[in-house]
Design an enzyme around this catalytic site. Sequence first.
Site, PDB file in Angstrom:
ATOM      1  N   GLU A   1     -15.601  44.279   1.509  1.00 45.29           N
ATOM      2  CA  GLU A   1     -15.290  42.968   2.126  1.00 45.29           C
ATOM      3  C   GLU A   1     -13.770  42.743   2.107  1.00 45.29           C
ATOM      4  O   GLU A   1     -13.185  42.287   3.091  1.00 45.29           O
ATOM      5  CB  GLU A   1     -16.013  41.856   1.348  1.00 45.29           C
ATOM      6  CG  GLU A   1     -15.659  40.452   1.775  1.00 45.29           C
ATOM      7  CD  GLU A   1     -15.749  39.466   0.620  1.00 45.29           C
ATOM      8  OE1 GLU A   1     -16.732  39.485  -0.133  1.00 45.29           O
ATOM      9  OE2 GLU A   1     -14.802  38.680   0.456  1.00 45.29           O
TER      10      GLU A   1
ATOM     11  N   HIS B   1     -18.598  44.620  -2.076  1.00 49.57           N
ATOM     12  CA  HIS B   1     -17.597  43.572  -2.271  1.00 49.57           C
ATOM     13  C   HIS B   1     -16.169  44.089  -2.070  1.00 49.57           C
ATOM     14  O   HIS B   1     -15.344  43.454  -1.417  1.00 49.57           O
ATOM     15  CB  HIS B   1     -17.781  42.953  -3.661  1.00 49.57           C
ATOM     16  CG  HIS B   1     -16.664  42.051  -4.060  1.00 49.57           C
ATOM     17  ND1 HIS B   1     -15.767  42.368  -5.041  1.00 49.57           N
ATOM     18  CD2 HIS B   1     -16.267  40.843  -3.557  1.00 49.57           C
ATOM     19  CE1 HIS B   1     -14.867  41.393  -5.147  1.00 49.57           C
ATOM     20  NE2 HIS B   1     -15.156  40.464  -4.263  1.00 49.57           N
TER      21      HIS B   1
END
Lengths: 427, 412
Positions: free
Chosen positions: B51, B48
């Site tokens: 990302e 994450h």
Amino acid sequence: MAIDRKISPAFKTVEKIEIIRATEKQLRNKIPVYSINAGTQELIKVEFLFAAGMFYQQKPLQAASVNTMLEEGTAKMSAAEIADAVDYYGAFLEVGVSQDNASVVLYTLNKHLRSTLSVVEDVIKNATFPEEELHTHLTNKKQKFYVNNQKVANVARKRFTELLFGEKHPYGINVKESDFELINSGNLKSFYKSFYRSDNCKIVLAGKIDEDVFSLLDEHFGGNDWAPESAIKTNKIEIITNPQREQLIYKDDALQSAIRIGKVMFNKTHPDFQSLQILNTVFGGYFGSRLMSNIREDKGYTYGIGSGIASLQHSGYFFISTEVGVDVCKNAINEIYFEMDRLRAEIIPEDELQLVKNYLLGTFLRSVDGPFAMAERFKGILEYGLSYDYFDRYIATIKGISASQLRELAITYFEKESMIELVVGKK
Amino acid sequence: MIKYEKFELQNGLKVIFHQDKSTPIACINILYNVGARDENPEQTGFAHLFEHLMFGGSINIPNYDEPLQRVGGENNAFTTNDITNYYLTLPSENLETGFWLESDRMLSLAFSDKSLEVQRSVVIEEFKQRYLNQPYGDVWLLMRPMIYKVHPYQWDTIGKEISHLENAKMEDVKNFFNKFYCPNNAIMVVAGNVALEEVKKLSEKWFGPIPKGPDNKRNLPVEPEQTEARSMMVERDVPADAIYMAYHMCSRFDKEYYATDLISDILSRGNSSRMHNALIKDKKMFSDLQAYVMGDFDKGLFVVSGKLSNGVTMGEAEQGIIEELEKIKTHLVTIDELQKVKNKMESSHVFGEIEVLNKATNLAVSELLGNANMVNEEVGKYLSVTAEQIKEQANIIFRKENCSTLYYSAKK
């Protein structure tokens, strides 16, 4: 030959935006029906709009409770029967309420319109507000109210409009714990009778629409059986903004503080509204905005920050909203004003302005993609009595506005001393 | 019915094209086959965090968002335990800008120290905003380690703890990129009013030169079957007691998935559902109650969670849920009830095909699951589920020893 990846491919700015315009017809009883006939699938959205939002209520919770309770029982059907009838056909019945409007929306495949529309008719015309269902509804809603009161963002959002509009103004009034005791089947029925009626209703259709759809609507909603008994009364209440500019609601255990900064403005009908939307985009209205670039992408103070202009039927307001780590709250506030002042002091560089213009045109294009999206856009002009010219003007404003005009706007509207500043958490 | 064409570049990038002539918008959806389940247990939250770093500039383009906004485009991304998915939409005549941007960040990131520092802080603020400074926000941080003993689903996408994010080093970022962000580990879907030839040409031009990366054979520990009921009790400063029950179930790939998903609809989809009527309306035990499947790619979870009404004890609430689960184990659902959830599934599917981006994302996920054409086959699979299969799955799943329960009680 190797490609040069440092050079961006050629691109075009959006020139032409095709909007399928709504056509208007009337039911026998004069209810206007606006149709956006578009899309490739056999489905339809039927939206019933009533001027029956929070603005019109005599006490908090009244407008919202009436709206939610429509599905909870009618003279013919119980709540469970209503739900069964809609769900069986794979349809979706949604109710919703905002400051100004209340809506009942049906989404269905065209082949099931006939079967589901009669349920909607019953719900709109014959709701009974059964005591037991109301009690369950209020009990559960009260629990959600307590949960929401623990979220700094929610507390801030509610207190903020109270500060802007005053605790007596319908846009400023917020639900309090004691309000739950004041709602009963009687006062819901009286609101329902006054506002959910044929002369206060508009219908917006989107999707696959033919003559059959219209005649079905006329059959169910075109009669005079739900006409008014008396005229709608509304009282005009003055906006009184809280005189204390800086406000803090202290929360000892907060890890983040919610910040809201803003002021009362105006709605879409004001000549500066569209220009201000462009200025707002530069300031805090998109991912690359000044606020995001500075406070998230440069400083890492927050997961997100944004600003916007809310248009309401009888007013409007400007707001900046974010949640930041408690230790950087003061810094974040300083940076917000720094960015506001910079728009007043300096001209926006041509390159940045061009980017924002292209971005806004692309965003507008996206916002009218598909029948449902076009219907949303249309409702945005319908409720203000505006015509499709509004969109033409918006596009012309985006293309034509200059950096110096935007600076003038910032000087007029982005003055720190005119802004209410609220922190929930620690400062 | 979503029509599409599929081709693959030499470097292993799979490309799916869907033509939609009704929209002026085109979109590119790129799914990377990497999620939180692929993280090192000592460096969780990395997929994450990564990302976020994908927006911090690539090797030839200092800023990802700016050039996209300049051509009227918009983008976003999400990370799950299974995948990381990036998507953008723009006016279709500017499609090539999307190819340029996406291919450059697949080629290589800029790996700027500033970007790592800032995004680390941003994600830590996200951790606080969504998980810590929120009533009931820490539920899944508590549930996952109780449910999974060996499988990496034992941590949430945000990570086990803030210190893992604080300790992320540039070296780790580079390794993660080299391992997972390569063409042979990605699926690209292009959709909109463009022609196949154009998409083939642009794909070759921009993505063709990117070198193939290592083959990643996923070899995750398999979660052993749970053999006794697990539970945990916590007390928090929240207004109402809540209960969370999670049962192990099949994966998104398995044929049993469809019957299981329909069970959750029978129990709690819409106001005509069983749990809504029995436990919220009639018995008034809950103010809010949901049953849902997580849709995990490895063996996943069937979750029932609810907030208790005042005066109801945890024991009563749990018993109320179990009674509903027992009913579906012992009695066949009626034809009407089964037809109702199937109809709803079918119409949701039609409504889901309105937006071009939604179609593109579904195509990408389906391709990863094995076959893009699943987007067109799924409704049929739901429609063929029988009452017997529903009962059978309910009996397999709703067993006491297959359940982990979190009693989340309000501090009095």
